[in-house]
Write a protein that holds these residues in place. Structure first.
Motif, short mmCIF file in Angstrom:
data_model
loop_
_atom_site.label_atom_id
_atom_site.label_comp_id
_atom_site.label_asym_id
_atom_site.label_seq_id
_atom_site.Cartn_x
_atom_site.Cartn_y
_atom_site.Cartn_z
N PRO A 75 0.84 -1.20 0.00
CA PRO A 75 0.00 0.00 0.00
C PRO A 75 0.86 1.24 0.00
CG PRO A 75 0.10 -0.95 2.19
CD PRO A 75 0.78 -1.92 1.26
N PRO A 76 0.28 2.43 -0.32
CA PRO A 76 1.06 3.66 -0.34
C PRO A 76 1.75 3.90 1.00
CG PRO A 76 -1.12 4.01 -1.27
CD PRO A 76 -1.11 2.64 -0.69
N GLY A 77 3.01 4.31 0.92
CA GLY A 77 3.76 4.65 2.12
C GLY A 77 4.35 3.47 2.83
N GLU A 81 9.36 3.01 0.72
CA GLU A 81 8.93 4.00 -0.26
C GLU A 81 8.78 5.36 0.41
OE1 GLU A 81 4.87 4.75 -2.54
OE2 GLU A 81 5.89 2.95 -3.27
N GLU A 82 9.61 6.30 0.01
CA GLU A 82 9.61 7.63 0.60
C GLU A 82 8.41 8.43 0.14
OE1 GLU A 82 13.28 10.70 1.39
OE2 GLU A 82 13.47 9.20 -0.19
N PHE A 83 8.23 8.48 -1.16
CA PHE A 83 7.07 9.12 -1.75
C PHE A 83 6.94 8.61 -3.18
CE2 PHE A 83 10.60 11.99 -2.68
CZ PHE A 83 10.44 12.22 -4.03
N SER A 84 5.82 8.90 -3.81
CA SER A 84 5.58 8.41 -5.17
C SER A 84 5.21 9.58 -6.08
CB SER A 84 4.46 7.35 -5.17
OG SER A 84 3.29 7.86 -4.55
N LEU A 85 5.63 9.46 -7.32
CA LEU A 85 5.43 10.53 -8.31
C LEU A 85 5.02 9.89 -9.63
CD1 LEU A 85 5.82 13.44 -9.54
CD2 LEU A 85 8.23 12.80 -9.87
N TYR A 175 -0.83 8.34 -5.86
CA TYR A 175 0.51 8.90 -5.81
C TYR A 175 0.53 10.08 -4.83
CZ TYR A 175 1.55 6.21 -10.01
OH TYR A 175 1.75 5.18 -10.89
N ASP A 176 1.70 10.41 -4.34
CA ASP A 176 1.85 11.62 -3.55
C ASP A 176 1.82 12.85 -4.45
OD1 ASP A 176 2.27 10.57 -0.80
OD2 ASP A 176 4.02 9.64 -1.71
#
Length: 323
Positions: A75-77, A81-85, A175-176
């Motif tokens: 899952p996100p985060g 995973e620092e951040f997503s783009l 995404y972030d």
């Protein structure tokens, strides 16, 4: 660019008319899958730009291949995973050679640390039968194509279609940040990722800021700008933009206008002069570049590759001579 699989020729006994239908069918699938709902967003076969892929830095693989290699997608985060783009490169079907150059430009870059950076080449509906067949094959080979339900254009709503579609298409794994850029922009991903690391995850609007009167940056240059996920979702949900037919005109100026009227993107950051246009004489490259724009032909792309030493790490071989 490297992929995790190669494609051979099979079924030589098939009749030629049926073979011609295959790429068109693939493109139809690309158009239909996003409409089936957010559950398809992660396993749609679209390309994923993966950091840290050995000596190549970045490589494109299909979403399915990535999930098989990693097990269940986190899952996100989660994890490291620092951040997503998400980087959306707006292009046109006929610019196949340009896309190959841009793919190489991403593939030969160093990793962006722990950031997850996914790249899509963004089209509106592909209506020409020849383009449709070739784009379908391109999608199958590279897995990095996103086809929107709009008429191909530059300043007549394509950017709005992109920003408003992303929250729905990728709802299962947001995404972030979401970026819009062009196929004549050389984006240095690690440099951009370094800038994003210290920024908020919400209400962000970042790029090459334009000053107008007393306002230091009412909008960002169309060469490439980033908004946080919540801003993209707000654009997607804001029916006033379409009700007032406010998608026709210079797309970068309009995005700034929407956000200013709506009180969004209050965390604004200008990365000027590290994001800039290449001048006529091609002598204004910067070593700290984040993005350089106006690479309109192969000569300019070659100049960019030379300046940034893109081929510096190429392995020696008797099969070619690298000057």
């Amino acid at each position: 660019m490297k992929t995790n699989s190669s494609h051979g020729l099979h079924g030589a006994s098939l009749c030629t008319p049926y073979l011609l239908l295959v790429p068109l069918g693939l493109l139809a699938a690309l158009l239909v899958l996003p409409s089936l709902g957010p559950s398809n967003a992660r396993s749609d076969g679209l390309g994923v730009l993966c950091g840290g892929a050995g000596a190549d830095g970045y490589s494109v693989s299909s979403g399915d291949d990535e999930e098989k290699a990693a097990g269940t997608a986190p899952p996100p985060g989660a994890g490291t995973e620092e951040f997503s783009l998400l980087v959306g490169v707006l292009t046109m079907p006929s610019r196949r050679e340009r896309r190959d150059i841009v793919r190489m430009a991403y593939a030969l870059q160093p990793p962006a640390g722990a950031a997850r950076v996914d790249v899509r080449f963004v089209f509106c509906n592909v209506t020409d039968p020849v383009d449709a067949a070739l784009v379908a094959v391109e999608a199958r080979r590279h897995g990095d194509i996103l086809v929107l339900n709009c008429t191909e254009n530059m300043n007549d709503g394509k950017t709005h279609a992109y920003l408003s579609s992303v929250p729905r298409l990728f709802a299962s794994r947001p995404y972030d940040y979401v970026m819009k850029t062009d196929d004549d922009t050389y984006l240095r991903v690690a440099a951009l990722a370094e800038e994003l690391r210290g920024k908020p995850r919400g209400d962000v609007y970042l790029g090459h800021g334009f000053a107008v009167g007393d306002d230091p940056m009412p909008f960002m240059h169309g060469m490439g700008y980033v908004v946080s996920w919540d801003v993209a979702r707000w654009v997607s949900d804001n029916q006033e933009i379409l009700r007032h037919n406010d998608t026709h005109g210079p797309e970068d100026l309009l995005v700034g206008k929407w956000l200013s009227i709506g009180g969004r993107g209050k965390n604004r950051y200008s990365l000027k002069p590290r994001m800039y246009d290449l001048n006529w004489f091609m002598d204004n490259f910067r070593p700290d570049t984040i993005a350089v724009h106006m690479l309109k032909d192969n000569r300019r792309w070659a100049a960019a590759f030379r300046y940034f030493n893109v081929t510096a790490g190429i392995n020696p071989s008797d099969l070619y001579h690298q000057p």
